[in-house]
Structures are given as structure tokens and as C-alpha cells.
Design a protein around this motif. Structure first.
Motif, PDB file in Angstrom:
ATOM      1  N   MET A 167       0.834  -1.025   0.311  1.00 44.55           N
ATOM      2  CA  MET A 167       0.364  -0.031  -0.254  1.00 44.55           C
ATOM      3  C   MET A 167       0.739   1.068  -0.022  1.00 44.55           C
ATOM      4  O   MET A 167       0.637   1.808  -0.370  1.00 44.55           O
ATOM      5  CB  MET A 167      -0.840   0.073   1.136  1.00 44.55           C
ATOM      6  CG  MET A 167      -1.671   1.470   1.501  1.00 44.55           C
ATOM      7  SD  MET A 167      -3.303   1.134   2.398  1.00 44.55           S
ATOM      8  CE  MET A 167      -2.110   1.339   4.082  1.00 44.55           C
ATOM      9  N   LEU A 168       1.836   1.186   0.721  1.00 47.61           N
ATOM     10  CA  LEU A 168       2.684   2.843   0.942  1.00 47.61           C
ATOM     11  C   LEU A 168       3.385   2.859  -0.055  1.00 47.61           C
ATOM     12  O   LEU A 168       3.211   3.951  -0.954  1.00 47.61           O
ATOM     13  CB  LEU A 168       3.902   2.471   2.026  1.00 47.61           C
ATOM     14  CG  LEU A 168       4.229   3.092   2.623  1.00 47.61           C
ATOM     15  CD1 LEU A 168       3.828   4.285   3.099  1.00 47.61           C
ATOM     16  CD2 LEU A 168       5.730   2.957   3.622  1.00 47.61           C
ATOM     17  N   ASP A 169       3.836   1.745  -1.251  1.00 44.13           N
ATOM     18  CA  ASP A 169       4.867   2.150  -2.464  1.00 44.13           C
ATOM     19  C   ASP A 169       3.918   2.605  -3.254  1.00 44.13           C
ATOM     20  O   ASP A 169       4.383   2.901  -4.287  1.00 44.13           O
ATOM     21  CB  ASP A 169       5.615   0.611  -2.626  1.00 44.13           C
ATOM     22  CG  ASP A 169       6.580   0.728  -1.548  1.00 44.13           C
ATOM     23  OD1 ASP A 169       7.521   1.930  -1.026  1.00 44.13           O
ATOM     24  OD2 ASP A 169       7.097  -0.304  -1.341  1.00 44.13           O
ATOM     25  N   ASN A 170       2.521   1.852  -3.294  1.00 48.98           N
ATOM     26  CA  ASN A 170       1.505   2.440  -4.628  1.00 48.98           C
ATOM     27  C   ASN A 170       0.867   2.752  -4.295  1.00 48.98           C
ATOM     28  O   ASN A 170      -0.409   3.370  -4.780  1.00 48.98           O
ATOM     29  CB  ASN A 170       0.847   0.841  -4.641  1.00 48.98           C
ATOM     30  CG  ASN A 170       1.689   0.089  -5.008  1.00 48.98           C
ATOM     31  OD1 ASN A 170       2.865  -0.211  -6.084  1.00 48.98           O
ATOM     32  ND2 ASN A 170       0.890  -1.496  -4.897  1.00 48.98           N
ATOM     33  N   SER A 171       0.864   4.214  -3.113  1.00 54.03           N
ATOM     34  CA  SER A 171       0.372   5.296  -3.221  1.00 54.03           C
ATOM     35  C   SER A 171       0.789   6.645  -3.173  1.00 54.03           C
ATOM     36  O   SER A 171       1.891   6.400  -3.041  1.00 54.03           O
ATOM     37  CB  SER A 171      -0.267   5.061  -2.338  1.00 54.03           C
ATOM     38  OG  SER A 171      -0.033   5.002  -1.281  1.00 54.03           O
ATOM     39  N   TYR A 172      -0.196   7.824  -3.549  1.00 57.04           N
ATOM     40  CA  TYR A 172       0.455   9.239  -3.914  1.00 57.04           C
ATOM     41  C   TYR A 172       0.134  10.127  -2.509  1.00 57.04           C
ATOM     42  O   TYR A 172       0.815  10.999  -1.982  1.00 57.04           O
ATOM     43  CB  TYR A 172       0.100   9.826  -5.063  1.00 57.04           C
ATOM     44  CG  TYR A 172       0.133   8.783  -6.017  1.00 57.04           C
ATOM     45  CD1 TYR A 172       2.179   8.975  -6.168  1.00 57.04           C
ATOM     46  CD2 TYR A 172      -0.105   8.212  -7.091  1.00 57.04           C
ATOM     47  CE1 TYR A 172       2.271   8.865  -7.997  1.00 57.04           C
ATOM     48  CE2 TYR A 172      -0.108   7.532  -8.236  1.00 57.04           C
ATOM     49  CZ  TYR A 172       1.955   8.489  -8.570  1.00 57.04           C
ATOM     50  OH  TYR A 172       2.131   7.044  -9.246  1.00 57.04           O
ATOM     51  N   ALA A 173      -0.728   9.682  -1.539  1.00 53.90           N
ATOM     52  CA  ALA A 173      -1.429  10.285  -0.846  1.00 53.90           C
ATOM     53  C   ALA A 173      -2.053   9.061  -0.176  1.00 53.90           C
ATOM     54  O   ALA A 173      -2.936   7.814  -0.784  1.00 53.90           O
ATOM     55  CB  ALA A 173      -2.511  11.572  -0.877  1.00 53.90           C
ATOM     56  N   PHE A 174      -2.803   9.767   1.054  1.00 55.36           N
ATOM     57  CA  PHE A 174      -3.652   8.484   2.538  1.00 55.36           C
ATOM     58  C   PHE A 174      -5.279   9.594   1.955  1.00 55.36           C
ATOM     59  O   PHE A 174      -4.780  10.881   3.048  1.00 55.36           O
ATOM     60  CB  PHE A 174      -3.294   7.881   2.909  1.00 55.36           C
ATOM     61  CG  PHE A 174      -1.754   7.286   3.286  1.00 55.36           C
ATOM     62  CD1 PHE A 174      -1.818   6.092   2.352  1.00 55.36           C
ATOM     63  CD2 PHE A 174      -0.428   7.668   2.929  1.00 55.36           C
ATOM     64  CE1 PHE A 174      -0.810   4.993   2.213  1.00 55.36           C
ATOM     65  CE2 PHE A 174       0.460   6.783   2.779  1.00 55.36           C
ATOM     66  CZ  PHE A 174       0.523   5.827   2.221  1.00 55.36           C
ATOM     67  N   ILE A 175      -6.186   8.425   2.056  1.00 55.81           N
ATOM     68  CA  ILE A 175      -7.756   9.258   2.421  1.00 55.81           C
ATOM     69  C   ILE A 175      -8.277   8.037   3.321  1.00 55.81           C
ATOM     70  O   ILE A 175      -8.172   7.398   2.611  1.00 55.81           O
ATOM     71  CB  ILE A 175      -7.942   9.984   1.591  1.00 55.81           C
ATOM     72  CG1 ILE A 175      -9.503  10.758   2.178  1.00 55.81           C
ATOM     73  CG2 ILE A 175      -8.511   9.517   0.502  1.00 55.81           C
ATOM     74  CD1 ILE A 175     -10.025  11.902   1.241  1.00 55.81           C
ATOM     75  N   ALA A 176      -8.666   9.119   4.001  1.00 55.80           N
ATOM     76  CA  ALA A 176      -9.758   8.046   5.553  1.00 55.80           C
ATOM     77  C   ALA A 176     -11.325   8.176   4.836  1.00 55.80           C
ATOM     78  O   ALA A 176     -10.991   9.435   5.280  1.00 55.80           O
ATOM     79  CB  ALA A 176      -9.032   7.677   6.166  1.00 55.80           C
ATOM     80  N   LEU A 177     -12.172   7.426   4.715  1.00 53.43           N
ATOM     81  CA  LEU A 177     -13.323   7.456   4.963  1.00 53.43           C
ATOM     82  C   LEU A 177     -14.078   6.751   6.304  1.00 53.43           C
ATOM     83  O   LEU A 177     -13.315   6.259   6.848  1.00 53.43           O
ATOM     84  CB  LEU A 177     -14.120   6.591   3.775  1.00 53.43           C
ATOM     85  CG  LEU A 177     -14.448   7.516   2.200  1.00 53.43           C
ATOM     86  CD1 LEU A 177     -12.239   7.995   1.232  1.00 53.43           C
ATOM     87  CD2 LEU A 177     -15.050   6.380   1.202  1.00 53.43           C
ATOM     88  N   PRO A 178     -15.343   7.728   6.166  1.00 55.67           N
ATOM     89  CA  PRO A 178     -15.465   6.792   8.105  1.00 55.67           C
ATOM     90  C   PRO A 178     -16.083   5.867   7.716  1.00 55.67           C
ATOM     91  O   PRO A 178     -16.650   4.581   6.453  1.00 55.67           O
ATOM     92  CB  PRO A 178     -16.537   8.039   8.023  1.00 55.67           C
ATOM     93  CG  PRO A 178     -17.308   8.466   6.417  1.00 55.67           C
ATOM     94  CD  PRO A 178     -16.056   8.818   6.026  1.00 55.67           C
ATOM     95  N   ASP A 179     -15.590   4.482   8.361  1.00 60.18           N
ATOM     96  CA  ASP A 179     -15.656   3.562   8.732  1.00 60.18           C
ATOM     97  C   ASP A 179     -15.576   2.594   9.978  1.00 60.18           C
ATOM     98  O   ASP A 179     -15.332   4.031  11.271  1.00 60.18           O
ATOM     99  CB  ASP A 179     -14.912   2.395   7.803  1.00 60.18           C
ATOM    100  CG  ASP A 179     -14.983   1.181   7.345  1.00 60.18           C
ATOM    101  OD1 ASP A 179     -16.441   0.709   7.608  1.00 60.18           O
ATOM    102  OD2 ASP A 179     -14.616   0.383   6.409  1.00 60.18           O
ATOM    103  N   GLY A 180     -14.653   1.439  10.141  1.00 59.56           N
ATOM    104  CA  GLY A 180     -14.577   1.125  11.822  1.00 59.56           C
ATOM    105  C   GLY A 180     -13.586   0.737  12.443  1.00 59.56           C
ATOM    106  O   GLY A 180     -12.454   1.957  12.032  1.00 59.56           O
ATOM    107  N   ILE A 181     -13.225   0.606  13.028  1.00 56.95           N
ATOM    108  CA  ILE A 181     -12.183   0.270  13.597  1.00 56.95           C
ATOM    109  C   ILE A 181     -10.374  -0.377  12.914  1.00 56.95           C
ATOM    110  O   ILE A 181      -9.496   0.417  13.679  1.00 56.95           O
ATOM    111  CB  ILE A 181     -11.955  -1.046  15.399  1.00 56.95           C
ATOM    112  CG1 ILE A 181     -11.071  -0.400  16.281  1.00 56.95           C
ATOM    113  CG2 ILE A 181     -12.182  -2.745  14.329  1.00 56.95           C
ATOM    114  CD1 ILE A 181     -11.262   0.875  16.578  1.00 56.95           C
ATOM    115  N   GLY A 182     -10.895  -0.878  12.241  1.00 59.88           N
ATOM    116  CA  GLY A 182      -9.792  -1.276  11.209  1.00 59.88           C
ATOM    117  C   GLY A 182      -9.283  -0.021  10.268  1.00 59.88           C
ATOM    118  O   GLY A 182      -8.042   0.042  10.501  1.00 59.88           O
ATOM    119  N   THR A 183     -10.367   0.956  10.098  1.00 57.39           N
ATOM    120  CA  THR A 183     -10.022   2.042   9.343  1.00 57.39           C
ATOM    121  C   THR A 183      -9.352   3.125  10.535  1.00 57.39           C
ATOM    122  O   THR A 183      -8.310   3.681  10.058  1.00 57.39           O
ATOM    123  CB  THR A 183     -11.108   3.164   8.741  1.00 57.39           C
ATOM    124  OG1 THR A 183     -11.891   1.718   7.840  1.00 57.39           O
ATOM    125  CG2 THR A 183     -11.370   4.156   8.246  1.00 57.39           C
TER     126      THR A 183
END
Length: 67
Positions: free
Chosen positions: A1-17
Motif C-alpha cells: 500500500m505504501l509504495d503504490n500510493s501518492y497520498a492516503f485518505i480515510a473514509l468513515p468506517d470502523g476500527i480497522g480504518t
């Protein structure tokens, strides 16, 4: 995930998010990456989390830059 992304965005969800948000934030603090991190705050879902981070910063438990 880290190597394949330019940024991170979290959407509302559960404890794993939440776990992944804090993992990515801790990696940024450890200089493992320098990519932007965002929260899509739909219907104020993350407001209490952001308030908690503000309070933790005010009480010097985390750097203010973490917010």
C-alpha cells in the motif's frame, strides 16, 4: 500500500480504518513516508477524533504537527 500510493485518505468506517489511519500517521512521524494524509469528514464523522488529537497535542502527549 505504501509504495503504490501518492497520498492516503480515510473514509468513515470502523476500527480497522482507525488502525490504518494511525499506522500511516505514525509512519509519517517516523519519516517512513512524506505523503499527505486526509480524512473525508462526512457528516462530521471524525470531529471527535480530531478533538481528541487537539487535546492530546495541548497536553503535550503528541506533537502539534501530528494533527
Amino acid at each position: 500500500m505504501l509504495d503504490n500510493s501518492y497520498a492516503f485518505i480515510a473514509l468513515p468506517d470502523g476500527i480497522g480504518t482507525l488502525e490504518e489511519i494511525f499506522q500511516i500517521a505514525s509512519w509519517a512521524q517516523l519519516n517512513i513516508h512524506h505523503k499527505p494524509i486526509g480524512l473525508l469528514n462526512v457528516d462530521s464523522f471524525f470531529n471527535k477524533l480530531l478533538s481528541f488529537l487537539d487535546q492530546a497535542g495541548e497536553e503535550n502527549f503528541i506533537p502539534h504537527s501530528t494533527r
